[in-house]
Design a protein around this motif. Structure first.
Motif, PDB file in Angstrom:
ATOM      1  N   PRO A 260       2.183  50.175 -28.711  1.00 11.33           N
ATOM      2  CA  PRO A 260       2.783  51.514 -28.588  1.00 11.33           C
ATOM      3  C   PRO A 260       1.753  52.638 -28.629  1.00 11.33           C
ATOM      4  CG  PRO A 260       3.186  50.582 -30.770  1.00 11.33           C
ATOM      5  CD  PRO A 260       2.622  49.481 -29.938  1.00 11.33           C
ATOM      6  N   ASP A 261       0.588  52.414 -29.225  1.00 12.60           N
ATOM      7  CA  ASP A 261      -0.429  53.465 -29.302  1.00 12.60           C
ATOM      8  C   ASP A 261      -1.040  53.765 -27.936  1.00 12.60           C
ATOM      9  OD1 ASP A 261      -1.461  50.786 -29.588  1.00 12.60           O
ATOM     10  OD2 ASP A 261      -3.440  51.683 -29.905  1.00 12.60           O
ATOM     11  N   GLN A 262      -0.840  52.877 -26.955  1.00  9.04           N
ATOM     12  CA  GLN A 262      -1.405  53.088 -25.628  1.00  9.04           C
ATOM     13  C   GLN A 262      -0.463  53.844 -24.696  1.00  9.04           C
ATOM     14  OE1 GLN A 262      -3.520  49.937 -23.690  1.00  9.04           O
ATOM     15  NE2 GLN A 262      -3.915  48.837 -25.605  1.00  9.04           N
ATOM     16  N   LYS A 263       0.777  53.969 -25.092  1.00  6.68           N
ATOM     17  CA  LYS A 263       1.735  54.705 -24.254  1.00  6.68           C
ATOM     18  C   LYS A 263       1.515  56.196 -24.428  1.00  6.68           C
ATOM     19  CE  LYS A 263       6.690  55.407 -23.501  1.00  6.68           C
ATOM     20  NZ  LYS A 263       8.059  55.034 -23.895  1.00  6.68           N
ATOM     21  N   THR A 264       1.370  56.926 -23.321  1.00  7.74           N
ATOM     22  CA  THR A 264       1.027  58.343 -23.388  1.00  7.74           C
ATOM     23  C   THR A 264       2.113  59.268 -22.854  1.00  7.74           C
ATOM     24  OG1 THR A 264      -0.154  58.078 -21.279  1.00  7.74           O
ATOM     25  CG2 THR A 264      -1.457  57.913 -23.311  1.00  7.74           C
ATOM     26  N   SER A 265       3.201  58.720 -22.305  1.00  2.00           N
ATOM     27  CA  SER A 265       4.321  59.542 -21.821  1.00  2.00           C
ATOM     28  C   SER A 265       5.449  58.614 -21.412  1.00  2.00           C
ATOM     29  CB  SER A 265       3.890  60.406 -20.629  1.00  2.00           C
ATOM     30  OG  SER A 265       3.724  59.603 -19.458  1.00  2.00           O
ATOM     31  N   ASP A 266       6.493  59.192 -20.815  1.00  2.00           N
ATOM     32  CA  ASP A 266       7.605  58.401 -20.280  1.00  2.00           C
ATOM     33  C   ASP A 266       7.475  58.169 -18.777  1.00  2.00           C
ATOM     34  OD1 ASP A 266       8.916  58.222 -22.766  1.00  2.00           O
ATOM     35  OD2 ASP A 266       9.791  60.210 -22.495  1.00  2.00           O
ATOM     36  N   HIS A 267       6.328  58.512 -18.194  1.00  2.00           N
ATOM     37  CA  HIS A 267       6.114  58.368 -16.750  1.00  2.00           C
ATOM     38  C   HIS A 267       5.028  57.333 -16.476  1.00  2.00           C
ATOM     39  CE1 HIS A 267       8.559  61.833 -15.387  1.00  2.00           C
ATOM     40  NE2 HIS A 267       8.284  62.286 -16.601  1.00  2.00           N
ATOM     41  N   TYR A 268       5.258  56.484 -15.460  1.00  2.04           N
ATOM     42  CA  TYR A 268       4.365  55.378 -15.150  1.00  2.04           C
ATOM     43  C   TYR A 268       4.033  55.362 -13.653  1.00  2.04           C
ATOM     44  CZ  TYR A 268       6.164  53.696 -19.643  1.00  2.04           C
ATOM     45  OH  TYR A 268       6.525  53.590 -20.966  1.00  2.04           O
ATOM     46  N   PHE A 269       2.768  55.168 -13.346  1.00  2.00           N
ATOM     47  CA  PHE A 269       2.340  54.944 -11.974  1.00  2.00           C
ATOM     48  C   PHE A 269       1.661  53.583 -11.952  1.00  2.00           C
ATOM     49  CE2 PHE A 269      -0.495  56.426  -8.234  1.00  2.00           C
ATOM     50  CZ  PHE A 269       0.440  55.965  -7.316  1.00  2.00           C
ATOM     51  N   VAL A 270       2.296  52.629 -11.272  1.00  3.17           N
ATOM     52  CA  VAL A 270       1.870  51.235 -11.307  1.00  3.17           C
ATOM     53  C   VAL A 270       1.253  50.854  -9.964  1.00  3.17           C
ATOM     54  CG1 VAL A 270       2.595  48.861 -11.730  1.00  3.17           C
ATOM     55  CG2 VAL A 270       3.772  50.758 -12.894  1.00  3.17           C
ATOM     56  N   LEU A 271       0.004  50.436  -9.993  1.00  3.99           N
ATOM     57  CA  LEU A 271      -0.703  49.986  -8.804  1.00  3.99           C
ATOM     58  C   LEU A 271      -0.843  48.473  -8.837  1.00  3.99           C
ATOM     59  CD1 LEU A 271      -3.522  52.691  -8.779  1.00  3.99           C
ATOM     60  CD2 LEU A 271      -1.508  52.617  -7.301  1.00  3.99           C
ATOM     61  N   VAL A 272      -0.551  47.831  -7.703  1.00  8.40           N
ATOM     62  CA  VAL A 272      -0.661  46.383  -7.591  1.00  8.40           C
ATOM     63  C   VAL A 272      -1.710  46.079  -6.525  1.00  8.40           C
ATOM     64  CG1 VAL A 272       0.562  44.229  -7.087  1.00  8.40           C
ATOM     65  CG2 VAL A 272       1.765  46.112  -8.218  1.00  8.40           C
ATOM     66  N   PRO A 273      -2.721  45.238  -6.810  1.00  5.66           N
ATOM     67  CA  PRO A 273      -3.758  44.954  -5.818  1.00  5.66           C
ATOM     68  C   PRO A 273      -3.196  44.242  -4.600  1.00  5.66           C
ATOM     69  CG  PRO A 273      -3.960  43.463  -7.700  1.00  5.66           C
ATOM     70  CD  PRO A 273      -2.950  44.506  -8.075  1.00  5.66           C
ATOM     71  N   ASN A 274      -3.675  44.659  -3.425  1.00  9.54           N
ATOM     72  CA  ASN A 274      -3.291  44.076  -2.148  1.00  9.54           C
ATOM     73  C   ASN A 274      -4.526  44.003  -1.264  1.00  9.54           C
ATOM     74  OD1 ASN A 274      -0.016  43.956  -1.453  1.00  9.54           O
ATOM     75  ND2 ASN A 274      -0.511  45.263  -3.184  1.00  9.54           N
ATOM     76  N   ASP A 275      -4.338  43.449  -0.085  1.00  9.93           N
ATOM     77  CA  ASP A 275      -5.442  43.315   0.867  1.00  9.93           C
ATOM     78  C   ASP A 275      -4.986  43.834   2.223  1.00  9.93           C
ATOM     79  OD1 ASP A 275      -7.572  42.662   2.445  1.00  9.93           O
ATOM     80  OD2 ASP A 275      -7.507  40.501   2.056  1.00  9.93           O
ATOM     81  N   LEU A 276      -5.175  45.139   2.444  1.00  4.52           N
ATOM     82  CA  LEU A 276      -4.753  45.742   3.710  1.00  4.52           C
ATOM     83  C   LEU A 276      -5.557  45.199   4.878  1.00  4.52           C
ATOM     84  CD1 LEU A 276      -4.356  49.505   2.698  1.00  4.52           C
ATOM     85  CD2 LEU A 276      -2.548  47.832   3.068  1.00  4.52           C
ATOM     86  N   ILE A 277      -6.824  44.934   4.651  1.00  2.28           N
ATOM     87  CA  ILE A 277      -7.692  44.518   5.745  1.00  2.28           C
ATOM     88  C   ILE A 277      -7.212  43.209   6.351  1.00  2.28           C
ATOM     89  CG2 ILE A 277     -10.056  43.783   6.299  1.00  2.28           C
ATOM     90  CD1 ILE A 277     -11.004  45.834   4.206  1.00  2.28           C
ATOM     91  N   ASN A 278      -6.706  42.317   5.526  1.00  2.00           N
ATOM     92  CA  ASN A 278      -6.177  41.045   6.019  1.00  2.00           C
ATOM     93  C   ASN A 278      -4.649  41.017   6.031  1.00  2.00           C
ATOM     94  OD1 ASN A 278      -8.650  39.339   6.468  1.00  2.00           O
ATOM     95  ND2 ASN A 278      -8.998  39.991   4.357  1.00  2.00           N
ATOM     96  N   ASP A 279      -4.034  42.205   5.934  1.00  2.00           N
ATOM     97  CA  ASP A 279      -2.578  42.353   6.032  1.00  2.00           C
ATOM     98  C   ASP A 279      -1.835  41.494   5.010  1.00  2.00           C
ATOM     99  OD1 ASP A 279      -0.232  43.396   6.943  1.00  2.00           O
ATOM    100  OD2 ASP A 279      -0.012  41.998   8.633  1.00  2.00           O
TER     101      ASP A 279
END
Length: 540
Positions: free
Chosen positions: A151-170
């Motif tokens: 819980p000490d790492q939570k800084t707000s009620d808003h989240y932006f989640v990035l998931v790794p992908n590979d656009l170059i190889n679609d």
């Protein structure tokens, strides 16, 4: 060895992704300075070689979510930091432009090293187990579990989640949308903010920054919207981020409208004060009116709320042809005396003025970040707006009106302060008179409500409005009677109401002077034709 794909294929991939999300935002050709003014830090976090600070008490939870079989993209910390700082500066520019001062979304940043804090969370499953459809909820479950344990790492009620992908190889099947205060997007090699606006594959990959920013907008409370036409045609503004801006960000003029800025202004992560956000609110529009004059739409209203309202914004949407609202014009109004609003909108600011029904959505932006929405029907006929939520007649004041008799009314089943005969003359389209349907053996139709106008009026006709939000128990055939003494009644109208929630007008065969009138609902539309309802009746 990486597979090379041609620019045409890359563009097709980009368009597919940008059209799959809830909102579409982007940046213009002017690149803002990512170095925002430095002020006293109220939050400091040390991690490894980095010291992250922020002068905001609430900061965006920026998460890099890694499936078990798809590792984080090389050098992701630098690339993500650079495009997040770019987004932050872009937002600050437009917040200031619209009068909200030097503010943007809070983000823990090592200003000296130009890096932002990213929380790396390793998923429990393979990448294929977090697909576009349904993957967001699955990822959220794991993220919520992580923050519950930390819980000490939570800084707000808003989240932006990035998931790794590979656009170059679609290789790019993962969530890319907003869900409440969670926004999901992808990260990939090639998404370099320094390449925004460049020709060829480098610029096409970089343009994904716009799609990412668009989804972040959703996670910060923004709906889809476009600006008024006068701004869309002005190169100082261009394409609204939450419309088609995801495909123009960094390559042609893109901006945040006053509509979007008003909502962001009360988003939790934009606050410079530690306070309570997103608590319960009881609010509604108590009055809204519209008229067309001199080429302008003049819209005003009053509201009540248990939490103060900072802004009222309007959204013109055509649900039947633009369900997502990408082309819905967003307009900021002027709040007056803490309980009213007013705006004059040139009709030319609405792009499409055919006969397609519009929903005019009025949104109360509360001080605690909550939003209260209400929908009001509008239609353009030969380019002229018809405000079906507002009477076109000069109606008598109802201040002295009272109900003298009612043969059936619902006391409780329609919620508090609703269902009684008095709610047919309370100037509130969100309340209704409804015949009794709770309890044992509700009396069958017909049923009537008698009204004393307080004085005699020379009357030309009556207006009626059906209930909103439900077709159940809408009155169909009505009888209208009048009286000078409240005892002897004369029938002046037998009418059929349409099954919609527009103002409907019925002129008397000849003007009559009287003080009392009685409305009798003889039957009702399906579903539930056993009962009847009316939202409002007026006289003119």
């Amino acid at each position: 060895m990486k597979k090379q794909i041609n620019l045409l294929a890359l563009t097709a991939i980009l368009c597919l992704c940008l059209n799959s999300c809830k909102k579409s935002p982007e940046l213009g050709t002017e690149v803002p300075d990512p170095n925002l003014p430095v002020s006293t830090a109220v939050v400091t976090v040390k991690e490894g070689d980095f010291t992250y600070t922020s002068d905001y008490p609430y900061n965006l939870n920026l998460v890099y979510f890694v499936p078990t079989d798809f590792p984080e993209v090389p050098d992701y910390h630098r690339r993500v930091s650079e495009y997040m700082l770019h987004m932050r500066a872009f937002t600050a520019k437009w917040m200031k432009h619209w009068g909200y001062g030097d503010r943007t979304f809070g983000l823990l940043t090592d200003a000296a090293k130009q890096r932002v804090r990213i929380t790396l969370i390793r998923g429990k499953f393979l990448k294929k187990d977090y697909p576009y459809e349904g993957g967001g909820n699955k990822i959220r479950t794991e993220i919520d579990a992580y923050y519950a344990a930390n819980p000490d790492q939570k800084t707000s009620d808003h989240y932006f989640v990035l998931v790794p992908n590979d656009l170059i190889n679609d290789n790019r099947d993962s969530p890319f949308y907003g869900m409440g205060r969670y926004a999901y997007a992808l990260d990939s090699e090639g998404i370099e903010v320094k390449n925004l606006g460049k020709p060829g594959p480098a610029g096409a990959y970089a343009q994904w920054v716009g799609g990412l920013f668009h989804e972040l907008g959703h996670g910060l409370n923004l709906p889809h919207s476009k600006g008024p036409e006068s701004e869309a045609n002005d190169t100082n503004f261009g394409m609204e981020l939450m419309s088609g801006g995801n495909s123009t960000y960094g390559s042609s003029p893109t901006y945040l409208s006053a509509f979007s800025a008003a909502i962001l202004n009360k988003s939790q992560v934009f606050s410079k004060e530690k306070t309570t956000f997103y608590g319960a609110v009881t609010a509604k529009l108590t009055k809204i009116s519209g008229k067309y004059s001199g080429g302008n739409m003049i819209i005003s209203g009053k509201f009540s709320s248990t939490v103060p309202v900072s802004d009222v914004v309007l959204r013109f949407q055509r649900p039947s042809v633009d369900a997502g609202g990408y082309q819905a014009e967003g307009i900021r109004t002027k709040v007056i005396q803490a309980d009213s609003f007013y705006v004059s909108i040139p009709v030319t600011d609405i792009k499409v003025k055919d006969n397609t029904p519009y929903s005019l959505q009025a949104i109360l932006v509360h001080q605690n970040g909550a939003l209260t929405w209400s929908d009001h029907p509008v239609q353009f006929v030969n380019g002229i707006p018809k405000f079906h939520f507002s009477s076109e007649k000069e109606e008598f004041s109802k201040a002295a009106w009272k109900v003298t008799a009612v043969t059936s009314q619902e006391n409780g089943g329609e919620g508090p302060n609703n269902g009684l005969g008095i709610h047919m003359i309370d100037n509130d389209l969100s309340t209704i008179w409804h015949t009794r349907w709770t309890g044992s053996s509700p009396p069958a139709l017909p049923h009537s409500v008698a009204v004393d106008m307080g004085k005699s009026n020379l009357t030309k006709g009556f207006s009626f409005v059906q209930r909103s939000g439900s077709n159940s128990s809408m009155s169909k055939e009505l009888e209208v009677q009048i009286s000078t003494d409240g005892t002897t009644w004369e029938t002046v109208l037998n009418i059929t109401l349409a099954q919609n929630n527009y103002f409907q007008y019925f002129d008397l065969p000849a003007a009559k002077t009287f003080r009392y009138f009685k409305v009798t609902a003889k039957n009702a539309y399906t579903p539930n034709p056993e009962n009847a309802s009316i939202a409002e009746v007026g006289a003119y």
